[in-house]
Design an enzyme around this catalytic site. Structure first.
Site, PDB file in Angstrom:
ATOM      1  N   MET A  76      50.497  33.053  33.117  1.00  0.00           N
ATOM      2  CA  MET A  76      50.018  32.668  34.452  1.00  0.00           C
ATOM      3  C   MET A  76      50.516  33.702  35.445  1.00  0.00           C
ATOM      4  O   MET A  76      51.723  33.840  35.651  1.00  0.00           O
ATOM      5  CB  MET A  76      50.541  31.265  34.800  1.00  0.00           C
ATOM      6  CG  MET A  76      50.045  30.700  36.113  1.00  0.00           C
ATOM      7  SD  MET A  76      50.414  28.923  36.301  1.00  0.00           S
ATOM      8  CE  MET A  76      52.204  28.882  36.061  1.00  0.00           C
ATOM      9  N   HIS A  77      49.571  34.433  36.036  1.00  0.00           N
ATOM     10  CA  HIS A  77      49.989  35.494  36.951  1.00  0.00           C
ATOM     11  C   HIS A  77      49.048  35.700  38.125  1.00  0.00           C
ATOM     12  O   HIS A  77      49.405  36.353  39.098  1.00  0.00           O
ATOM     13  CB  HIS A  77      50.102  36.823  36.191  1.00  0.00           C
ATOM     14  CG  HIS A  77      48.777  37.401  35.801  1.00  0.00           C
ATOM     15  ND1 HIS A  77      48.084  36.961  34.688  1.00  0.00           N
ATOM     16  CD2 HIS A  77      48.003  38.371  36.355  1.00  0.00           C
ATOM     17  CE1 HIS A  77      46.954  37.627  34.588  1.00  0.00           C
ATOM     18  NE2 HIS A  77      46.871  38.486  35.589  1.00  0.00           N
ATOM     19  N   ARG A  78      47.834  35.157  38.063  1.00  0.00           N
ATOM     20  CA  ARG A  78      46.850  35.457  39.106  1.00  0.00           C
ATOM     21  C   ARG A  78      47.248  34.828  40.443  1.00  0.00           C
ATOM     22  O   ARG A  78      47.704  33.686  40.500  1.00  0.00           O
ATOM     23  CB  ARG A  78      45.458  34.983  38.694  1.00  0.00           C
ATOM     24  CG  ARG A  78      44.850  35.824  37.601  1.00  0.00           C
ATOM     25  CD  ARG A  78      43.394  35.479  37.367  1.00  0.00           C
ATOM     26  NE  ARG A  78      42.829  36.344  36.347  1.00  0.00           N
ATOM     27  CZ  ARG A  78      42.308  37.548  36.569  1.00  0.00           C
ATOM     28  NH1 ARG A  78      42.252  38.013  37.807  1.00  0.00           N
ATOM     29  NH2 ARG A  78      41.836  38.275  35.577  1.00  0.00           N
TER      30      ARG A  78
END
Length: 440
Positions: A208-210
């Site tokens: 999860m990075h966006r």
């Protein structure tokens, strides 16, 4: 013939490794340029060694920065190299700033551009990647396209089918190639070895990075609420530093880190991550490339987004868009965990990206174009002729190629009564509605 390949990020290196291999195996002269968009020592040295590919011939060490600064510095450095090397074609892959810079510079220098993984569209212009991939396609002379659906995107935008080559996606080649390397090595990351991954059941790999997720407290809190309830799964979360900082600022990190079934680890290397993914029961991600890798590895994926430029994975049945909705995440994760028939359908979804020969098909096409003189970008000698754009229902037994030859035409779109079709040369088009350009 000389082929120049431009790389900027880890995913580009991963996906271009099979093509670099294929070019080398044919003894074609090649130059590899790394922009250093994600530059660090591991990236520039160890990563190439780990993937068993040669280090790049050039590294222009751009580093991080704003989109404008980074792209401008890349263009300057790439131009110097291309002027010196004078390749016949420049290959760019995907949708990064390195792709944008490389495509623009090569096109301005009248060097043919080959866009690997062309035609992807999320139709979300708030994504920098969407802008990059669209601009790269405008600049390209050859389009190496993963699926027919992506090819239809380009046809709808007016590109000639003559330059569209459906190859499959090199992510399949790369997964097969690199997983063998990873299996030989085993887990090298200490944090994964300490977790005894080999003995774990029901592994959920999370990325999860966006910004649309991690910078939105409401969304990321909803995702975390779902994670907290998935206690039957061992959740492995290699956390990006920026994601960790954001969760700490929101006051959410400690609660997540204290859950027994959630194992937060520092970012891990690609080969370790590929091996981890292959052993997972489920992948939960907001990444683009991981959606492709999951279906290649036969691992069900739930994507923490509301749109995707990889819709083929959803259509095939190996991927489900769940957004950041706690209830939707839980419903689908629990079905994968508890409903064997549902899970098997996702695991056995047909891979839309091919069988692992995309690199061969790509280099085959480049050699064909080179031998036919189609890589030469020159000003036209002929006066432009006009054409008429037409739409007709075909009522005779004829193929695409025969129709085009007879009518001096170029077919753009086909509709068979149920869906749009890609106009392959040997496709019979009787009963289809077609749009085409007829030269006068």
């Amino acid at each position: 013939m000389k082929i120049a390949t431009i790389l900027g990020t880890r995913p580009e290196i991963i996906k271009m490794a099979p093509i670099i291999d294929e070019i080398s195996s044919r003894s074609i002269d090649q130059v590899v340029l790394h922009t250093g968009q994600h530059y660090d020592k591991e990236m520039s040295d160890n990563f190439f060694r780990d993937l068993e590919i040669p280090a790049p011939d050039y590294n222009i060490h751009v580093g991080s920065g704003s989109h404008a600064k980074q792209t401008g510095l890349m263009m300057q450095g790439i131009e110097d190299v291309l002027l010196d090397e004078n390749p016949d074609i420049v290959l760019v892959q995907g949708d990064t700033n390195a792709v944008l810079a490389g495509a623009l510079v090569a096109a301005k220098l009248h060097i043919a551009v080959g866009h690997v993984e062309a035609g992807l569209r999320s139709f979300d212009m708030t994504m920098p990647e969407e802008i990059n991939r669209r601009v790269a396609d405008v600049c390209s002379a050859m389009y190496f396209i993963p699926t027919e659906e992506s090819a239809l995107n380009l046809l709808a935008e007016g590109y000639s089918r003559k330059n569209l080559i459906i190859t499959g996606n090199t992510v399949v080649d790369a997964c097969f190639r690199h997983l063998e390397i990873a299996k030989k090595r085993g887990f090298e990351e200490e944090s994964l070895a300490d977790l005894n991954i080999e003995d774990m059941n029901n592994i959920l790999t999370l990325t999860m990075h966006r910004a649309e997720n991690v910078d939105d407290k409401r969304r990321v809190a909803s995702i975390i609420e779902a994670l907290k309830e998935l206690t039957d799964m061992n959740i492995i979360f290699p956390i990006h530093p920026r994601t960790k900082n954001t969760l700490q600022n929101f006051g959410l990190f400690d609660e997540l880190n204290n859950m027994d079934h959630i194992h937060i680890v520092k970012p891990i290397g690609y080969l370790d991550f590929l091996l981890l993914s292959s052993k997972s029961t489920l992948i939960l991600t907001d990444s683009g490339g991981l959606q492709e890798e999951a279906i290649t590895l036969n691992v069900p994926a739930l994507t923490l987004r509301y749109n995707t430029e990889r819709p083929e994975t959803v259509t095939a049945g190996g991927n489900i868009l769940v957004g950041s909705d706690r209830d939707v995440i839980l419903e689908n994760a629990n079905k994968i965990l508890n409903d064997d028939e549902f899970a098997d359908r996702m695991k056995n979804a047909e891979n839309p990206y091919g069988q692992g020969n995309a690199a061969k098909l790509t280099v085959d096409a480049i050699e064909d174009y080179y031998n036919r003189g189609l890589l030469n970008i020159e000003a036209p000698d002929d006066i432009m002729t006009s054409f008429t754009r037409k739409m007709v229902l075909v009522d005779e037994d004829i193929t695409v190629k025969d129709f085009e030859d007879r009518e001096n035409a170029l077919i753009h779109m086909l509709f068979d009564g149920q869906k749009m079709r890609f106009p392959k040369d040997d496709l019979k088009i009787k009963g289809m509605m077609i749009t085409y350009d007829a030269r006068e």
